[in-house]
Design a protein around this motif. Structure first.
Motif, PDB file in Angstrom:
ATOM      1  N   SER A  44      15.944  29.809  59.835  1.00 41.09           N
ATOM      2  CA  SER A  44      15.984  30.974  58.952  1.00 41.09           C
ATOM      3  C   SER A  44      16.250  30.549  57.510  1.00 41.09           C
ATOM      4  N   ASN A 211      16.188  36.529  61.413  1.00 39.08           N
ATOM      5  CA  ASN A 211      14.766  36.269  61.217  1.00 39.08           C
ATOM      6  C   ASN A 211      13.969  37.203  62.123  1.00 39.08           C
ATOM      7  N   MET A 213      11.089  37.245  63.046  1.00 37.01           N
ATOM      8  CA  MET A 213      10.161  36.553  63.935  1.00 37.01           C
ATOM      9  C   MET A 213      10.809  36.188  65.267  1.00 37.01           C
ATOM     10  N   ASP A 214      12.162  36.188  65.307  1.00 41.65           N
ATOM     11  CA  ASP A 214      12.853  35.813  66.538  1.00 41.65           C
ATOM     12  C   ASP A 214      12.758  36.878  67.620  1.00 41.65           C
ATOM     13  N   PRO A 216      10.245  39.962  68.921  1.00 43.90           N
ATOM     14  CA  PRO A 216       9.033  40.770  68.805  1.00 43.90           C
ATOM     15  C   PRO A 216       9.342  42.259  68.783  1.00 43.90           C
ATOM     16  N   ASN A 389      17.692  39.705  56.187  1.00 43.88           N
ATOM     17  CA  ASN A 389      16.527  38.872  56.472  1.00 43.88           C
ATOM     18  C   ASN A 389      16.607  37.566  55.671  1.00 43.88           C
TER      19      ASN A 389
END
Length: 409
Positions: A44, A211, A213-214, A216, A389
């Motif tokens: 991150s 993050n 992206m970690d 979905p 974020n």
């Protein structure tokens, strides 16, 4: 003011994360538990910093030593682009005792090469208080005296091992000798300033980074369709208060409540016995991350039972806090000194400890309207996604570098 006048163009992140190309090998060769949380946090930082400045990652993965904690004598290297940064993951000898010397040499040589390629406005950011990294940077700073150094402190060395080895204890006793090379600090908790004796150097708090992206989007919480499901995932260690949570559910007369637990620790056997007697308590043990995310999604309340007992709670921020709040599922936490006050606007919280207090709060929450619970979950998710974020949190690091450049110009 400072982030408007950031003079630096080149940042080297000195880290120990697990690159994608060798991730599976590192996991396969690890005898002890890999540092998953540290790996995620480092990634991150890479994402957040690389989106703002030109970033090179000089990387020596944090793994256990060969032969007791790791199966390979050498940790492999890889060069490539990952997470928006140029990554040089270095091969090094992982043999116990020789390991640290190898890490010092490899880190120093790679940093020295980087300074030749990036001659202007150079800043090294070190992840974790790690003696080989501090020694390598101290040697480099003798050659490049205008080098700026930022130290990220995710954990204090004295709290990282409950049973430290002689080598760890010796290494810890020497780390403070190299703090002089540090120009600025990124801390997990404001209370770390006392332990590190930070009086004349600038610092910022980055308690963690989420993050997106970690996780979905299809794993956003929707709740259980049959009853009130409480979930905990992580270390099943008695020191983290897990048995208080188990006993709180076991003592409850509300048969609509159930507790789902994932993980492993010194309380696992005791919890297994509870689960045999009480069908509401379900122990899944260690399960893959995607299965954990599914269980979170189908729960009505996520609980971290860690209380404020123990000095270490002042200097730590439980990593699952962000994961829980970002899920859209309401969360219950104890008020810990290491968690910034702003978080408690978006969750249920307890100050008093005791099984009876926790039991009463679980029963109270289970009776709240679904609409209220859904709204709390949505607000918590928005808070984490907007404010925690990688770009938002790493702006604090960029601001710190800018302050150091400004004050020294």
């Amino acid at each position: 003011m400072y982030n408007k006048r950031v003079f630096m163009n080149n940042v080297a992140l000195l880290m120990g994360f697990y690159p994608k190309a060798i991730y599976d090998k590192i996991l396969a060769d690890s005898i002890t538990m890999p540092q998953y949380a540290a790996d995620a946090l480092q990634k991150s930082f890479i994402v957040g910093v690389s989106r703002k400045v030109h970033t090179t990652v000089i990387n020596l993965p944090y793994v256990g030593s060969f032969p007791k904690r790791y199966r390979s004598l050498f940790v492999p290297g890889i060069i490539g682009n990952e997470l928006g940064a140029n990554v040089r993951s270095l091969r090094y000898c992982n043999l116990t005792y020789l390991k640290n010397f190898s890490r010092i040499r490899e880190a120093f040589c790679a940093l020295k090469e980087w300074t030749r390629e990036s001659p202007n406005n150079r800043t090294v950011v070190i992840y974790a208080i790690h003696l080989p990294f501090l020694i390598a940077v101290a040697r480099l700073k003798k050659i490049v005296p205008n080098l700026k150094v930022i130290q990220i402190v995710p954990d204090l060395p004295e709290f990282m091992n409950s049973k430290p080895s002689r080598l760890h204890s010796l290494s810890y006793s020497k780390t403070s000798d190299y703090y002089y090379v540090v120009d600025g600090w990124i801390l997990l908790s404001k209370y770390m300033t006392d332990k590190l004796n930070i009086t004349d150097k600038p610092w910022r708090v980055i308690e963690g980074i989420y993050n997106p992206m970690d996780t979905p989007l299809d794993y956003v919480g929707e709740g259980s369709k049959s009853g009130f499901r409480i979930f905990y995932g992580g270390s099943l260690a008695k020191r983290y208060g897990i048995m208080n949570l188990v006993n709180a559910v076991a003592n409850s007369s509300n048969m609509n409540i159930e507790l789902v637990l994932c993980g492993y620790g010194d309380a696992s056997n005791e919890i297994a016995m509870f689960s045999q007697k009480d069908s509401r308590i379900k122990l899944f043990g260690s399960v893959p991350r995607h299965e954990v995310l599914k269980l979170i999604r189908t729960s009505n309340l996520l609980v971290n039972p860690r209380t404020n007992e123990g000095e270490f709670t002042k200097y730590s921020f439980p990593s699952k806090t962000m994961e829980y709040l970002s899920s859209g599922v309401p969360t219950l936490l104890y008020r810990l000194p290491g968690i910034p006050e702003e978080y408690y606007k978006y969750c249920f919280s307890l100050e008093k400890t005791g099984v009876d207090v926790l039991q009463a709060e679980l029963e109270r929450i289970s009776r709240l309207p679904k609409e209220y619970m859904d709204e709390m979950g949505k607000k918590a998710m928005a808070f984490i996604l907007d404010k925690k974020n990688p770009e938002a949190q790493c702006e604090k690091l960029i601001s710190l570098i800018g302050q150091i450049e400004y004050e020294e110009s």
